[in-house]
Design a protein around this motif. Structure first.
Motif, PDB file in Angstrom:
ATOM      1  N   SER A 164       0.838  -1.191   0.000  1.00 20.20           N
ATOM      2  CA  SER A 164       0.000   0.000   0.000  1.00 20.20           C
ATOM      3  C   SER A 164       0.874   1.242   0.000  1.00 20.20           C
ATOM      4  O   SER A 164       2.045   1.198   0.387  1.00 20.20           O
ATOM      5  CB  SER A 164      -0.926   0.004   1.218  1.00 20.20           C
ATOM      6  OG  SER A 164      -0.155   0.107   2.415  1.00 20.20           O
ATOM      7  N   GLY A 165       0.303   2.361  -0.438  1.00 17.74           N
ATOM      8  CA  GLY A 165       1.076   3.591  -0.469  1.00 17.74           C
ATOM      9  C   GLY A 165       0.241   4.766  -0.917  1.00 17.74           C
ATOM     10  O   GLY A 165      -0.987   4.698  -0.957  1.00 17.74           O
ATOM     11  N   VAL A 166       0.923   5.837  -1.281  1.00 13.63           N
ATOM     12  CA  VAL A 166       0.273   7.081  -1.680  1.00 13.63           C
ATOM     13  C   VAL A 166       0.232   7.171  -3.196  1.00 13.63           C
ATOM     14  O   VAL A 166       1.228   6.882  -3.875  1.00 13.63           O
ATOM     15  CB  VAL A 166       1.038   8.290  -1.109  1.00 13.63           C
ATOM     16  CG1 VAL A 166       0.377   9.591  -1.540  1.00 13.63           C
ATOM     17  CG2 VAL A 166       1.117   8.197   0.408  1.00 13.63           C
ATOM     18  N   ALA A 167      -0.925   7.545  -3.733  1.00 14.50           N
ATOM     19  CA  ALA A 167      -1.065   7.684  -5.180  1.00 14.50           C
ATOM     20  C   ALA A 167      -0.018   8.655  -5.732  1.00 14.50           C
ATOM     21  O   ALA A 167       0.217   9.722  -5.176  1.00 14.50           O
ATOM     22  CB  ALA A 167      -2.464   8.184  -5.516  1.00 14.50           C
ATOM     23  N   GLY A 168       0.647   8.235  -6.785  1.00 14.54           N
ATOM     24  CA  GLY A 168       1.662   9.071  -7.414  1.00 14.54           C
ATOM     25  C   GLY A 168       3.059   8.887  -6.865  1.00 14.54           C
ATOM     26  O   GLY A 168       4.007   9.461  -7.408  1.00 14.54           O
ATOM     27  N   SER A 169       3.206   8.094  -5.797  1.00 12.86           N
ATOM     28  CA  SER A 169       4.536   7.858  -5.241  1.00 12.86           C
ATOM     29  C   SER A 169       5.340   6.976  -6.196  1.00 12.86           C
ATOM     30  O   SER A 169       4.786   6.202  -6.974  1.00 12.86           O
ATOM     31  CB  SER A 169       4.431   7.198  -3.861  1.00 12.86           C
ATOM     32  OG  SER A 169       3.737   5.964  -3.943  1.00 12.86           O
ATOM     33  N   THR A 233      -7.851  -2.097  -9.862  1.00 12.28           N
ATOM     34  CA  THR A 233      -8.177  -2.470  -8.490  1.00 12.28           C
ATOM     35  C   THR A 233      -8.898  -1.300  -7.830  1.00 12.28           C
ATOM     36  O   THR A 233      -9.053  -0.237  -8.425  1.00 12.28           O
ATOM     37  CB  THR A 233      -6.911  -2.840  -7.697  1.00 12.28           C
ATOM     38  OG1 THR A 233      -7.279  -3.293  -6.392  1.00 12.28           O
ATOM     39  CG2 THR A 233      -5.974  -1.660  -7.574  1.00 12.28           C
ATOM     40  N   THR A 234      -9.329  -1.499  -6.606  1.00 12.86           N
ATOM     41  CA  THR A 234     -10.070  -0.447  -5.901  1.00 12.86           C
ATOM     42  C   THR A 234      -9.220   0.268  -4.853  1.00 12.86           C
ATOM     43  O   THR A 234      -9.683   1.224  -4.243  1.00 12.86           O
ATOM     44  CB  THR A 234     -11.309  -1.036  -5.216  1.00 12.86           C
ATOM     45  OG1 THR A 234     -10.904  -2.071  -4.305  1.00 12.86           O
ATOM     46  CG2 THR A 234     -12.263  -1.631  -6.245  1.00 12.86           C
ATOM     47  N   LYS A 235      -7.984  -0.185  -4.654  1.00  7.10           N
ATOM     48  CA  LYS A 235      -7.129   0.414  -3.642  1.00  7.10           C
ATOM     49  C   LYS A 235      -5.821   0.866  -4.267  1.00  7.10           C
ATOM     50  O   LYS A 235      -5.307   0.242  -5.189  1.00  7.10           O
ATOM     51  CB  LYS A 235      -6.845  -0.590  -2.513  1.00  7.10           C
ATOM     52  CG  LYS A 235      -8.084  -1.051  -1.755  1.00  7.10           C
ATOM     53  CD  LYS A 235      -7.720  -2.048  -0.666  1.00  7.10           C
ATOM     54  CE  LYS A 235      -8.953  -2.505   0.099  1.00  7.10           C
ATOM     55  NZ  LYS A 235      -8.615  -3.495   1.148  1.00  7.10           N
ATOM     56  N   THR A 236      -5.287   1.965  -3.736  1.00  6.82           N
ATOM     57  CA  THR A 236      -3.990   2.440  -4.198  1.00  6.82           C
ATOM     58  C   THR A 236      -2.905   1.522  -3.652  1.00  6.82           C
ATOM     59  O   THR A 236      -2.761   1.370  -2.440  1.00  6.82           O
ATOM     60  CB  THR A 236      -3.739   3.877  -3.719  1.00  6.82           C
ATOM     61  OG1 THR A 236      -4.740   4.728  -4.270  1.00  6.82           O
ATOM     62  CG2 THR A 236      -2.369   4.364  -4.153  1.00  6.82           C
ATOM     63  N   MET A 237      -2.163   0.894  -4.551  1.00 10.81           N
ATOM     64  CA  MET A 237      -1.131  -0.047  -4.116  1.00 10.81           C
ATOM     65  C   MET A 237      -0.276  -0.463  -5.298  1.00 10.81           C
ATOM     66  O   MET A 237      -0.600  -0.212  -6.455  1.00 10.81           O
ATOM     67  CB  MET A 237      -1.770  -1.299  -3.502  1.00 10.81           C
ATOM     68  CG  MET A 237      -2.564  -2.137  -4.480  1.00 10.81           C
ATOM     69  SD  MET A 237      -3.233  -3.635  -3.703  1.00 10.81           S
ATOM     70  CE  MET A 237      -4.058  -4.397  -5.098  1.00 10.81           C
ATOM     71  N   LEU A 238       0.826  -1.108  -4.965  1.00 16.20           N
ATOM     72  CA  LEU A 238       1.648  -1.793  -5.954  1.00 16.20           C
ATOM     73  C   LEU A 238       1.483  -3.293  -5.742  1.00 16.20           C
ATOM     74  O   LEU A 238       1.682  -3.782  -4.619  1.00 16.20           O
ATOM     75  CB  LEU A 238       3.128  -1.421  -5.807  1.00 16.20           C
ATOM     76  CG  LEU A 238       4.102  -2.318  -6.600  1.00 16.20           C
ATOM     77  CD1 LEU A 238       3.923  -2.119  -8.101  1.00 16.20           C
ATOM     78  CD2 LEU A 238       5.540  -2.062  -6.192  1.00 16.20           C
TER      79      LEU A 238
END
Length: 256
Positions: A164-169, A233-238
């Motif tokens: 998980s993380g921040v969008a655009g990171s 997907t529905t969540k911000t992640m890698l």
């Protein structure tokens, strides 16, 4: 004269009805939808579409790219073409490495013809990608900053880990390699990058917001190759995977 008036009135009524119908249709939110006819995959075969690569197809079917080559009689450096059918299912079992050879495993003929009338062609890019020799991967680094929210669990369908993380990171290459696929051809992965890190290892970076590399590009370990997002997907992640000879392995056993 009266007959003429009656006929004129009837035609006027018809014109009003038709105009009202057309106006009503134009005021709604629906529009004709035209879907291109895409040939269906045949049993045990895959129909090659624009944007597909040998590596993305092998990835989708859990095959080593070299196994896919051998199954279809494709020589290293040959480029597959849209409209071509590739054999993707058979009784072929790839030989295991490091003494784990499968006993009595059925084999697939090495000169099986490609299952299509469309010929493969050689391009400088495909030759470079498929014939580049790599040194063994000496170490892997974390591709993103964040918490592991989805552990490696192939039996439950997770063939990698979710970070998980921040969008655009930034998303960084976990090991040096060459981009063998980038696109959205595997919907469950969203915007996806596949790197060939060595002759035996591939790594994948999925659900990106944006992709910063192109197919055929060589990247260095730690290089920013994408931005984290939530495509597919529905969540911000890698979603990060490592595959050795086509088989998923637990990335946590490799990452520093």
């Amino acid at each position: 004269m009266s007959i003429f008036i009656v006929i004129k009135q009837r035609w006027l009524s018809i014109i009003i009805i038709v105009f009202t119908f057309i106006s009503g249709c134009s005021s709604n939110n629906y529009a004709p939808v035209f879907s291109p006819i895409v040939p269906k995959n045949k049993p045990g075969q895959y129909y090659v579409r624009p944007g597909d690569t040998l590596f993305s197809i092998a990835w989708a079917y859990g095959l080593d790219y070299r196994t896919l080559e051998r199954m279809n009689g494709i020589r290293p450096g040959e480029q597959i073409q849209p409209g071509q059918y590739l054999i993707v299912k058979s009784n072929y079992v790839a030989p295991r490495q490091q003494g784990y050879a499968a006993k009595n495993a059925p084999t697939f003929p090495l000169k099986t013809p490609v299952a299509s009338k469309v010929k493969t062609v050689r391009t400088p890019q495909s030759v470079a990608i498929q014939t580049t020799k790599f040194a063994p991967v000496s170490g892997w680094i974390w591709p993103a900053v964040g918490k592991v929210t989805g552990p490696f669990a192939p039996a439950q369908g997770n063939k990698g880990i979710n970070i998980s993380g921040v969008a655009g990171s930034p998303i960084r290459a976990a090991a040096a390699g060459i981009v063998v696929y980038e696109g959205i051809g595997l919907p469950a992965y969203g915007k996806l990058i596949i790197l060939k890190n060595s002759d035996d290892y591939l790594s994948a970076y999925a659900h990106n917001q944006s992709i910063l590399v192109t197919e055929g590009e060589k990247v260095q370990q730690g290089q920013v190759i994408a931005k984290m997002g939530n495509t597919g997907t529905t969540k911000t992640m890698l979603h990060f995977e490592i595959r050795r000879n086509g088989q998923p392995v637990n990335p946590l056993l490799y990452l520093k």
